[in-house]
Write a protein that holds these residues in place. Structure first.
Motif, PDB file in Angstrom:
ATOM      1  N   SER A 294      19.222   8.928   1.012  1.00  0.00           N
ATOM      2  CA  SER A 294      19.598   8.141  -0.157  1.00  0.00           C
ATOM      3  C   SER A 294      18.550   8.310  -1.249  1.00  0.00           C
ATOM      4  N   GLY A 295      18.986   8.098  -2.479  1.00  0.00           N
ATOM      5  CA  GLY A 295      18.059   7.998  -3.588  1.00  0.00           C
ATOM      6  C   GLY A 295      17.836   9.254  -4.392  1.00  0.00           C
ATOM      7  N   GLU A 296      17.456   9.025  -5.664  1.00  0.00           N
ATOM      8  CA  GLU A 296      17.064  10.093  -6.576  1.00  0.00           C
ATOM      9  C   GLU A 296      15.549  10.115  -6.725  1.00  0.00           C
ATOM     10  N   GLU A 297      15.055  11.203  -7.270  1.00  0.00           N
ATOM     11  CA  GLU A 297      13.614  11.353  -7.467  1.00  0.00           C
ATOM     12  C   GLU A 297      13.112  10.340  -8.486  1.00  0.00           C
TER      13      GLU A 297
ATOM     14  N   ALA B 181      25.511  -0.260  -9.590  1.00  0.00           N
ATOM     15  CA  ALA B 181      26.124   0.705 -10.505  1.00  0.00           C
ATOM     16  C   ALA B 181      25.097   1.357 -11.424  1.00  0.00           C
ATOM     17  N   TYR B 182      23.884   0.807 -11.478  1.00  0.00           N
ATOM     18  CA  TYR B 182      22.846   1.342 -12.358  1.00  0.00           C
ATOM     19  C   TYR B 182      22.140   2.526 -11.696  1.00  0.00           C
ATOM     20  N   ARG B 183      21.834   3.517 -12.494  1.00  0.00           N
ATOM     21  CA  ARG B 183      21.080   4.646 -11.954  1.00  0.00           C
ATOM     22  C   ARG B 183      19.728   4.188 -11.422  1.00  0.00           C
ATOM     23  N   ASP B 184      19.115   3.222 -12.113  1.00  0.00           N
ATOM     24  CA  ASP B 184      17.786   2.739 -11.698  1.00  0.00           C
ATOM     25  C   ASP B 184      17.788   2.211 -10.263  1.00  0.00           C
ATOM     26  N   ALA B 185      18.935   1.678  -9.831  1.00  0.00           N
ATOM     27  CA  ALA B 185      19.017   1.101  -8.491  1.00  0.00           C
ATOM     28  C   ALA B 185      18.897   2.166  -7.407  1.00  0.00           C
ATOM     29  N   TRP B 186      19.133   3.431  -7.769  1.00  0.00           N
ATOM     30  CA  TRP B 186      19.119   4.512  -6.786  1.00  0.00           C
ATOM     31  C   TRP B 186      17.920   5.440  -6.961  1.00  0.00           C
ATOM     32  N   VAL B 187      16.998   5.088  -7.842  1.00  0.00           N
ATOM     33  CA  VAL B 187      15.778   5.874  -7.999  1.00  0.00           C
ATOM     34  C   VAL B 187      14.833   5.536  -6.844  1.00  0.00           C
ATOM     35  N   GLY B 188      14.310   6.562  -6.216  1.00  0.00           N
ATOM     36  CA  GLY B 188      13.426   6.369  -5.070  1.00  0.00           C
ATOM     37  C   GLY B 188      14.028   6.952  -3.816  1.00  0.00           C
ATOM     38  N   LYS B 189      13.664   8.186  -3.489  1.00  0.00           N
ATOM     39  CA  LYS B 189      14.257   8.881  -2.350  1.00  0.00           C
ATOM     40  C   LYS B 189      13.815   8.287  -1.019  1.00  0.00           C
ATOM     41  N   GLY B 190      14.696   8.441  -0.033  1.00  0.00           N
ATOM     42  CA  GLY B 190      14.348   8.025   1.314  1.00  0.00           C
ATOM     43  C   GLY B 190      15.192   8.757   2.337  1.00  0.00           C
ATOM     44  N   LYS B 191      14.725   8.761   3.576  1.00  0.00           N
ATOM     45  CA  LYS B 191      15.490   9.282   4.700  1.00  0.00           C
ATOM     46  C   LYS B 191      15.345   8.313   5.867  1.00  0.00           C
TER      47      LYS B 191
END
Length: 507
Positions: free
Chosen positions: A390-393, A419-429
């Motif tokens: 999950s997550g973007e750089e 729905a915000y892009r900011d909510a998905w910033v921060g990669k993880g596994k």
């Protein structure tokens, strides 16, 4: 007549496994899914590979992980150069259909990356890989019924529940004019009138519910008594990554009480029961047409919905089972095995399994694992673990960065946080076995859960020295997985000398 099995993938949107009685839910009955399970098998531990719609669906249809195909965020679609399940099936004589929500395949010939498609004839674009296309939107808009006044009214009303984190309600529309029912009608018409009976079919019956907006017509809206709805245990966020507290605040869950959470869960359950009743009509038509016994049916969802668990609602950039553990029921012709199994499966396993069941070679680069041997009663080595991404750089938002947010769960001024892009910033596994789960985030945060003694994932042992060996072992497995799953494409065809050929020649 082509006697290969038909392939039916029934997928809901944003439904956690624990919503079904088959996974222990005490209040929601889904008799049709229970009958499906009786002639097949329930996989107790099935997981999406990314807790958001498009990355999950895109990895599922390519059999390749989101990081491999470069779909690391919602609303990014499959690169048309990727080889996809319906594309391969169509090339091998299957009639392919999508009925419902897409959110995976591009609908035009613009490429995923800048530039032009090199081979337009082989591009994985929606209307090139599916022979029959009837799309649906969240709410109640379904192709073929978009001009129906009652359906339009039901859809417009549903949007009043769309903007706020916990907006919900009873839709005044008749069930027969609502999206779930209309998708059932569309599927029945396809089976009876649209498909070529001389060909096997692959159909993706893709319900947009029980995703937001949380609303349903009667009798489904009041079918479940909120007072009887179970609540997840409270999570105090102690020792948890900061992103959880950010999401808690940005969806105003700090102002939501137990009564409200129960009401939303009850509506969510009602939406699921509506789907179950619709499937009764679909399966009855299949029986009538005599195709049930030659159809592989998979029922699943693309990801979960926290529904109040961990103080969160909807989906988020995290790895709790409430986001990643999905229902997974499989009925296959001739299956005589156990009715339940604890074998771990991932959604990327669907593509190779369907191709295997159809007798079609699995394309190079596919990273999923076929469980068709298990369905046939053959030797099968199940997965030791699953991996979820999950997550973007970038650096995720911190609590100190919040300056404006919803004042209450019905505040629609800012839309929902996921729905915000900011909510998905921060990669993880995340790597999960039956006993343990380790989540590693690019900013240095982490989580380690003892799933045997803490199945609700409340106590984070990531920094606990008593669990150092377990953490190290899982980190090592995740490292090996990362190396193994580095993209296998393009295949190396540059070297012509192979030692195996020399040995064979001079043996």
């Amino acid at each position: 007549m082509d006697n290969r099995p038909n392939l039916l993938l029934i997928q809901t949107d944003q439904q956690t496994a624990e919503t079904l009685s088959l996974y222990g839910n005490p209040v929601l009955k889904t008799p049709v899914l229970e009958c499906l399970a009786e002639r097949g098998v329930v996989f107790e531990y099935a997981f999406c590979n990314y807790p958001a719609c498009s990355p999950s669906r895109s990895s599922m249809f390519t059999g390749r992980y989101a990081s491999t195909i470069g779909v690391q965020a919602n609303h990014m679609m499959i690169n048309p150069a990727e080889v996809t399940l319906p594309q391969v099936l169509k090339e091998h004589g299957y009639q392919t259909a999508i009925i419902g929500k897409n959110h995976a395949f591009m609908e035009d010939t613009k490429t995923y990356y800048p530039g032009e498609i090199v081979d337009r004839e082989k591009a994985s674009v929606l209307r090139q890989v599916f022979d029959f296309v009837r799309l649906a939107d969240h709410g109640h808009m379904v192709d073929g019924y978009r001009d129906d006044p009652e359906s339009k009214a039901a859809h417009e009303w549903s949007q009043t529940c769309w903007l706020s984190p916990m907006g919900h309600g009873t839709n005044p529309g008749r069930p027969e004019k609502c999206g779930t029912y209309l998708l059932g009608d569309t599927m029945i018409d396809y089976l009876a009138n649209q498909r070529d009976p001389k060909k096997p079919f692959f159909t993706w019956l893709s319900f947009p519910d029980p995703h937001t907006p949380y609303q349903a017509p009667e009798p489904y809206a009041s079918m479940i008594n909120p007072a009887e709805v179970p609540l997840p245990p409270k999570d105090n966020f102690e020792g948890k990554p900061e992103r959880q507290h950010v999401a808690y605040l940005m969806d105003a869950m700090d102002t939501a009480d137990d009564e409200l959470i129960r009401k939303v869960r009850a509506i969510h359950y009602g939406m699921i029961r509506f789907i179950d009743d619709t499937l009764a009509r679909v399966f009855a038509k299949m029986d009538e047409l005599g195709i049930t016994d030659n159809t592989v049916v998979v029922f699943t969802s693309d990801h979960g919905d926290s529904m109040g668990a961990h103080g969160l609602i909807q989906k988020h950039n995290m790895f709790y089972d409430s986001f990643t553990h999905v229902p997974f029921i499989v009925a296959a012709p001739g299956y005589q095995g156990a009715k339940r199994t604890n074998h771990l499966v991932e959604l990327v396993d669907i593509m190779p399994t369907f191709l295997d069941m159809a007798g079609i070679s699995i394309p190079p680069g596919v990273q999923g694992k076929s469980f068709a041997p298990y369905l046939r009663g053959q030797d099968y080595i199940p997965r030791e673990y699953v991996v979820i991404e999950s997550g973007e750089e970038g650096e995720p938002l911190r609590v100190s960065d919040i300056t404006v947010r919803p004042e209450h769960p019905f505040d629609g001024r800012y839309f929902v946080w996921c729905a915000y892009r900011d909510a998905w910033v921060g990669k993880g596994k995340s790597i999960r076995t039956l006993e343990w789960k380790l989540n590693i985030y690019a900013n240095g945060e982490g989580e380690l859960y003892d799933l045997v003694n803490d199945c609700d994932e409340l106590h984070n042992h990531f920094e606990n020295s008593a669990f150092t060996n377990i953490r190290s072992e899982l980190e090592r497995k995740l490292l090996y997985w990362t190396m193994e799953k580095e993209d296998r494409l393009p295949l190396n065809a540059t070297v012509k000398l192979n030692y195996s050929d020399v040995k064979a020649k001079h043996a």
